[in-house]
Design a protein around this motif. Sequence first.
Motif, PDB file in Angstrom:
ATOM      1  N   GLU A 252       0.801  -1.224   0.000  1.00 17.79           N
ATOM      2  CA  GLU A 252       0.000   0.000   0.000  1.00 17.79           C
ATOM      3  C   GLU A 252       0.838   1.281   0.000  1.00 17.79           C
ATOM      4  N   TRP A 255       0.805   2.399  -3.472  1.00 14.39           N
ATOM      5  CA  TRP A 255      -0.463   2.491  -4.176  1.00 14.39           C
ATOM      6  C   TRP A 255      -0.840   3.951  -4.448  1.00 14.39           C
ATOM      7  N   LEU A 306      -0.821  -2.522 -10.772  1.00 12.78           N
ATOM      8  CA  LEU A 306      -0.878  -2.860  -9.349  1.00 12.78           C
ATOM      9  C   LEU A 306      -0.958  -4.367  -9.179  1.00 12.78           C
TER      10      LEU A 306
END
Length: 315
Positions: A252, A255, A306
Amino acid sequence: MGFDVNRFQGEVDEELMCSICSCVLEDPLQAPQCEHAFCAVCINEWLTRQPTCPVDRAAISPGDLKPVPRILRNLLARLSIRCENASQGCSAIVKLDSLTSHLNDCEFNPKKPISCEAGCGLTVPKDEMETHNCVKELRGALQASNNKLTNVQIQVTDLKNQVKEQEREIRMLKEFMRAMRNNNPRIREIHADVENDEILRWVSTLQAARVTRWGGMISTPDAVLQAVIKRALIDSGCPDHIIQELMENAHERRWPPGLSTLETRQLHRRQYENYVTKRIPGKQAVIVMACENQHVADDMIMEPGLVMIFAHGVE
């Protein structure tokens, strides 16, 4: 050389005799035209001196020789022959086609391999057992093993040096190409197009995925889990130049803004359905590639894509 005719029981037909050594044929071969048969050793040695048939002088070469007909081989096989160890005490008389197997087991064969029972366990010809020295033989075997090991180590060192040299050349080539791209915008564009095409080809080979439980997302995967996913990406044919980036984008902290915190993920949860996802083969994980998700908001995607890992819920 053939078999001594005196070792055979009964008369031996002249057709079964080698006209060169005057013995019974051994591993016979025949001339192509006249079909005269000779022992393999005899005729090959003869042809080193003169390329003609010993019987009728027809021109032949070693490459012209061919196996004798089956009927001749069968006649030879049925002949009864005394063991060549008869002088050592063997009284066996066997069919010619069984002679080799008999010699391997013959108790009177001076060259029969037997195991040393004095301690070394080496296999030694029977007639050499009296002079066999376990310590000397083991020392020789050890030296031979050491020599072999040394040769292997040298080969390994040479291979390592070759690999290092190849890696150095690859690095130099990459540096050269990087310099060329930096100095030439057109080359930069071509290189980018090639890499993009490679990514598109790879993505097209992956199976479409459906995530049924977005709440099972693992936003901070540990090193072991990341290593497993990375191996799966490599095995799937993922282009080398994006593997590391994709794996860094599995956490994350890398991200995009729309996914960077638990709060934003909960806020944008309904937008997950807009993702085009592809399954990482055999794993509860998907990739969301930028090239397939240009329709989503910029804060929900990033280049090159991703990696999303789940505890469960990927179909």
